[in-house]
Design an enzyme around this catalytic site. Sequence first.
Site, short mmCIF file in Angstrom:
data_model
loop_
_atom_site.label_atom_id
_atom_site.label_comp_id
_atom_site.label_asym_id
_atom_site.label_seq_id
_atom_site.Cartn_x
_atom_site.Cartn_y
_atom_site.Cartn_z
N ASN A 89 -16.91 -12.71 -27.66
CA ASN A 89 -16.79 -12.64 -29.12
C ASN A 89 -17.35 -13.88 -29.82
O ASN A 89 -17.66 -13.82 -31.01
CB ASN A 89 -15.32 -12.47 -29.50
CG ASN A 89 -15.08 -12.68 -30.98
OD1 ASN A 89 -15.39 -11.82 -31.81
ND2 ASN A 89 -14.53 -13.85 -31.35
N TYR A 154 -29.58 -14.25 -36.31
CA TYR A 154 -28.32 -13.56 -36.01
C TYR A 154 -28.58 -12.13 -35.54
O TYR A 154 -28.01 -11.67 -34.54
CB TYR A 154 -27.44 -13.56 -37.26
CG TYR A 154 -26.05 -13.00 -37.05
CD1 TYR A 154 -25.08 -13.72 -36.36
CD2 TYR A 154 -25.70 -11.76 -37.57
CE1 TYR A 154 -23.80 -13.22 -36.19
CE2 TYR A 154 -24.42 -11.25 -37.39
CZ TYR A 154 -23.48 -11.98 -36.71
OH TYR A 154 -22.21 -11.48 -36.54
#
Length: 246
Positions: A89, A154
């Site tokens: 994560n 990203y």
Amino acid sequence: MIFNQKVSIVTGASQGIGEAIAHELGLAGSTVVLVDIQKEKLEEVAGRFAAEGIKSLPLVADVTNGQQVEEAVESVKKDLGRIDHLINNAGITRDSLLLRMKEEDWDLVLAVNLKGAFNFCRSVVKHMVAARSGRIVSISSVVGLMGNFGQANYAASKAGLIGFSKSLAREVAARGITVNCVAPGYIATAMTEKLSDEVKKAFLDNIPMKRFGLPEEIAKTVKFLCSDEAAYITGQVISVNGGLYM
């Protein structure tokens, strides 16, 4: 408790979606290893979990550092005896238009978001292969599926997680290990709370369900993928985005 005596490693567990995932797995009976570089925040989370009867172990490690990751994983295996779930994560953003993007911002986002998952998977998979069992879930993003203005780094890292996970899923499926991704849309976290009302409205206008998702909704999806009920699901991307991208 469906995860009684299980051990779950969650990276980026000091806040937001990572904390929610760790909390959900802990409530289901797992001993949760909380990984992050923010020691004080990890200890605060561990303290809150302990008050609820959730067993956790805060572990400071930089996901971009292969040696630190290997040492962290080996310490978990030695101290807790097993590793059943790995949740990749940990993630950061360094947003900018490509023409203005600094090379170090490209490198850092790819290092944390993608190489971090590589480092942890490489260290954890050998133990899962030996046990012939395991669940790996990586947190991608809707941005990794559809792209986004000003987030080339990203988006590349989150799309890379998907290709990486599909490849790893093929490599380890015969050993009883599943590898999947969850791709959240816009989720109500501390980051979205700081947005102006105008920006929030612009986001919401594009979401058919007209609301942001909750960290707990991502966490429950992860819990399902870690459960025996998802034993025949691997190499998949589960989108949790309120219809933003279909």
